[in-house]
Design an enzyme around this catalytic site. Structure first.
Site, PDB file in Angstrom:
ATOM      1  N   ASP A   1       0.842  -1.200   0.000  1.00  0.00           N
ATOM      2  CA  ASP A   1       0.000   0.000   0.000  1.00  0.00           C
ATOM      3  C   ASP A   1       0.875   1.248   0.000  1.00  0.00           C
ATOM      4  O   ASP A   1       2.027   1.199   0.429  1.00  0.00           O
ATOM      5  CB  ASP A   1      -0.857   0.080   1.279  1.00  0.00           C
TER       6      ASP A   1
HETATM    7  N1  URA Z   1      -1.102  -5.879   3.965  1.00  0.00           N
HETATM    8  C1  URA Z   1      -1.581  -4.621   3.949  1.00  0.00           C
HETATM    9  O1  URA Z   1      -2.603  -4.326   4.532  1.00  0.00           O
HETATM   10  N2  URA Z   1      -0.892  -3.707   3.248  1.00  0.00           N
HETATM   11  C2  URA Z   1       0.251  -3.974   2.604  1.00  0.00           C
HETATM   12  O2  URA Z   1       0.843  -3.078   2.002  1.00  0.00           O
HETATM   13  C3  URA Z   1       0.736  -5.284   2.652  1.00  0.00           C
HETATM   14  C4  URA Z   1       0.037  -6.228   3.335  1.00  0.00           C
END
Ligand code: URA
Length: 228
Positions: free
Chosen positions: A100
């Site tokens: 993310d």
């Molecule tokens: N899980 C999440 O919520 N975000 C990420 O970036 C990776 C795994």
């Protein structure tokens, strides 16, 4: 691969490549080479006017991703490719999987489609470890629900994930799959909230030594060991 072709793959036009070689501005492993057809092998270090040129077919990079960057290749956005030195931004280079925008830590980039497939393919269950800072202290009940596998409100079924408390609100969580916003959604499902998230390990590869925003080349051998 011939030295002139190598330079072309690294971004030079054929005319520029030939000129650089002829005027003795090109070294291979520290030795000047003025032969256009000199054979460049995997692992050779090629410099043109003192600048490293990347002309190998496959490239493997690890990046310590800072917050605020997205895992796409669209140059018009704040994307992770903007953090990669130009010499490594060769055709086809993409992030391997997604973190993310606000998640930090270990991100591989490559142009090797087979590797990308092997890493993100759901059937492989490659383990990925994250360090998370939670809003509330982790309760035994929350840890128990996450480690026995839970179903999110939209019906997404999550495989059991190992959760270990590292501090009052700090935890490590190991996933063997990679669903959309998975860590954040799993903690939300048990009534907690992820304030900060950092990926620290994928398979056998642990993120160490790199400063935020820094990337490093990996050998094909190192990449192979990720899966052992
Ligand atoms: N899980 C999440 O919520 N975000 C990420 O970036 C990776 C795994």
């Amino acid at each position: 691969m011939r030295l002139d072709a190598y330079l072309c793959r690294g971004g030079y036009s054929r005319r520029e490549a030939q000129k650089m070689i002829k005027i003795k501005s090109v070294t291979v492993n520290g030795i000047v080479q003025n032969n256009l057809s000199f054979p460049v092998k995997e692992g050779d270090l090629v410099l043109a006017a003192g600048e490293e040129v990347w002309g190998q077919e496959w490239i493997y990079l690890v990046l310590n991703k800072p917050a605020g960057y997205i895992c796409t290749t669209d140059p018009g956005t704040q994307c992770v490719l903007n953090l990669i030195p130009k010499k490594y931004r060769i055709k086809g280079l993409s992030p391997v999987g997604r973190l993310d925008k606000e998640t930090t830590g270990l991100l591989f980039l490559s142009n090797d489609g087979q590797l990308i497939h092997r890493m993100i393919s759901p059937g492989k269950h490659l383990s990925k470890e994250y360090a998370a800072l939670l809003r509330d202290p982790l309760t035994e009940e929350q840890a128990g629900r996450i480690s026995s596998g839970l179903t999110l409100a939209d019906g997404t079924v999550c495989r059991p994930a190992e959760v270990t408390g590292l501090g009052e609100k700090q935890v490590s969580i190991v996933l063997t799959e990679g669903k959309y916003h998975q860590v954040r959604r799993m903690f939300a499902a048990v009534g907690n909230y992820v304030c900060e998230l950092r990926r620290t390990r994928v398979g056998n590869f642990r993120l160490e030594e790199l400063k935020e925003g820094e990337c490093r080349l990996l050998s094909a051998d190192t990449v192979r060991r990720i899966f052992e």
